[in-house]
Design a protein around this motif. Structure first.
Motif, PDB file in Angstrom:
ATOM      1  N   LEU A 108       0.824  -1.209   0.000  1.00 16.26           N
ATOM      2  CA  LEU A 108       0.000   0.000   0.000  1.00 16.26           C
ATOM      3  C   LEU A 108       0.864   1.268   0.000  1.00 16.26           C
ATOM      4  N   THR A 111       2.402   1.605  -3.355  1.00 17.99           N
ATOM      5  CA  THR A 111       1.434   2.087  -4.349  1.00 17.99           C
ATOM      6  C   THR A 111       1.252   3.588  -4.247  1.00 17.99           C
ATOM      7  N   PHE A 112       1.168   4.073  -3.013  1.00 11.07           N
ATOM      8  CA  PHE A 112       1.025   5.524  -2.817  1.00 11.07           C
ATOM      9  C   PHE A 112       2.230   6.281  -3.384  1.00 11.07           C
ATOM     10  N   VAL A 115       2.237   6.134  -7.208  1.00 11.58           N
ATOM     11  CA  VAL A 115       1.283   7.063  -7.823  1.00 11.58           C
ATOM     12  C   VAL A 115       1.873   8.464  -7.882  1.00 11.58           C
ATOM     13  N   GLN A 145      -4.293   7.214 -11.526  1.00  8.99           N
ATOM     14  CA  GLN A 145      -4.323   7.021 -10.080  1.00  8.99           C
ATOM     15  C   GLN A 145      -5.393   6.008  -9.672  1.00  8.99           C
ATOM     16  N   THR A 148      -4.401   2.464 -10.801  1.00  5.99           N
ATOM     17  CA  THR A 148      -3.317   1.887  -9.985  1.00  5.99           C
ATOM     18  C   THR A 148      -3.822   1.427  -8.631  1.00  5.99           C
ATOM     19  N   TYR A 149      -4.680   2.233  -8.000  1.00  7.15           N
ATOM     20  CA  TYR A 149      -5.231   1.840  -6.698  1.00  7.15           C
ATOM     21  C   TYR A 149      -6.111   0.592  -6.814  1.00  7.15           C
TER      22      TYR A 149
END
Length: 377
Positions: A108, A111-112, A115, A145, A148-149
């Motif tokens: 997580l 991923t942040f 992005v 975004q 991707t999330y």
């Protein structure tokens, strides 16, 4: 893992007094807070781009590491390592489960950071092109975004061995129901993406869409907002905007306006045209290039009509009506000074010869004078 947690209790034996433990706990919290403040300031100062994304990744790793270290120190100082190990054992949380949790957190966080990294990449790749506006760059980033999330969420569910077949089937049925219930909204959303990338107009342009004319003040995914010449706002769904003819009056940063004026049939037209040109030549609100045009357009009911065409830059509702007002006042004063008449609508009534022949004399009205005694004759 349990041995490591139990080993943390050695810190509690080393710092046995409560004031020492409180001091170490506050120091650990202060270090984490300082690290978080440093990362936030680093993000605000570096702005956007590849370099900021790399620094963001390094800062996030340092922040997570400091938080984990501070938590371990606090557990050990207060002698709770054995208690935490026993609780994890009762909950059947082993090394595999802890590893899955850490992997999920790392995914997580990654991923942040990824992005933010993509935002810098998209900004550098598309920011240098004149054909791509800032709004389109923002839309591209938002779509990337969300995608991707969603992908990261699916990966996390797969890590925890969640059966995705039922979830996908339910999502498909829900998508079909929502698609049927919100056809108009979905059509507006798709039309909004088309408008954002085709760019028939931009914010600030003077456009005419169907019967609506004005300045584009806002473009969203669902609707387009136009400020009319009266200062009112017209909100048009994007599906209607995409299905109608769009006339962009200010594509090149200017707007052409037109004022009609009539002169008497006895007026010298060349002289009237020269007077109009001279009257509008000194108005500062009008553009010199392209030059204003004065064109004879036809025979009116009571006058010969001229069209006065001129351009203004940076079009807006206020500049539009002020320019028209200045032109009308200037032409009216010039005509009055030169003795040129702007005629009123006129009608002439004439009797064609013999139009009333054969109709005879109209009958005389009866004498309705009352008698002297008050009776009627």
């Amino acid at each position: 893992m349990n041995e490591a947690l139990v080993g943390l209790d050695a810190l509690g034996e080393q710092y046995a007094t409560v004031p020492e433990r409180l001091a170490i706990t506050l120091l650990a919290l202060a270090i984490v807070s300082l690290m978080a403040w440093s990362v936030a300031r680093l993000r605000s100062e570096t702005g956007e781009g590849l370099r900021s994304a790399v620094l963001d990744l390094a800062g996030s790793i340092a922040l997570v590491g400091s938080a984990v270290g501070a938590t371990a120190v606090v557990i050990g100082v207060w002698g709770q390592g054995t208690t935490v190990a026993f609780a994890l054992a009762r909950a059947n949380v082993g090394v595999d489960t802890l590893g899955t949790v850490l992997l999920t957190i790392g995914l997580l966080v990654g991923t942040f950071v990824f992005v933010r990294f993509l935002k810098g990449v998209i900004g550098e790749l598309l920011g240098g092109h004149d054909a791509v506006s800032e709004h389109q760059i923002e839309v591209t980033y938002r779509i990337t975004q969300v995608g991707t999330y969603l992908l990261a969420l699916l990966v996390v569910l797969g890590i925890w061995n969640v059966d995705l077949s039922g979830l996908l089937i339910g999502a498909g049925v829900l998508g079909a129901v929502l698609g049927l219930a919100a056809q108009q909204t979905l059509a507006s959303i798709f039309a909004g993406f088309v408008l954002m990338f085709s760019r028939p107009f931009e914010i600030g342009d003077w456009v005419q869409i169907g019967d609506n004319e004005g300045i584009v003040s806002d473009i969203t995914i669902v609707s387009t907002r136009i400020q009319t010449a009266d200062g009112e706002y017209a909100i048009l769904p994007n599906d209607e905007v995409g299905s109608r003819t769009i006339i962009n009056h200010s594509r090149k940063g200017r707007l052409r306006l037109q004022v009609s004026v009539g002169v008497d049939y006895d007026t010298d037209l060349d002289r009237a045209e020269a007077v109009i040109r001279e009257a509008i030549s000194d108005i500062d609100r009008l553009m010199r290039v392209p030059t204003p045009q004065v064109v004879v357009t036809g025979f009116g009911d009571s006058a010969i009509e001229f069209d006065v065409r001129f351009w203004i830059d940076k079009p807006s509702a206020r500049r539009r009506w002020r320019a028209k007002q200045a032109v009308i006042k200037s032409i009216t004063e010039a005509f009055r000074r030169e003795g040129i008449t702007i005629p009123y609508p006129q009608r002439e009534l004439s009797d064609r010869e013999g139009a009333f022949e054969g109709l005879g004399e109209p009958p005389e009205a009866p004498d309705a004078t009352p008698q002297a005694d008050g009776g009627e004759e």
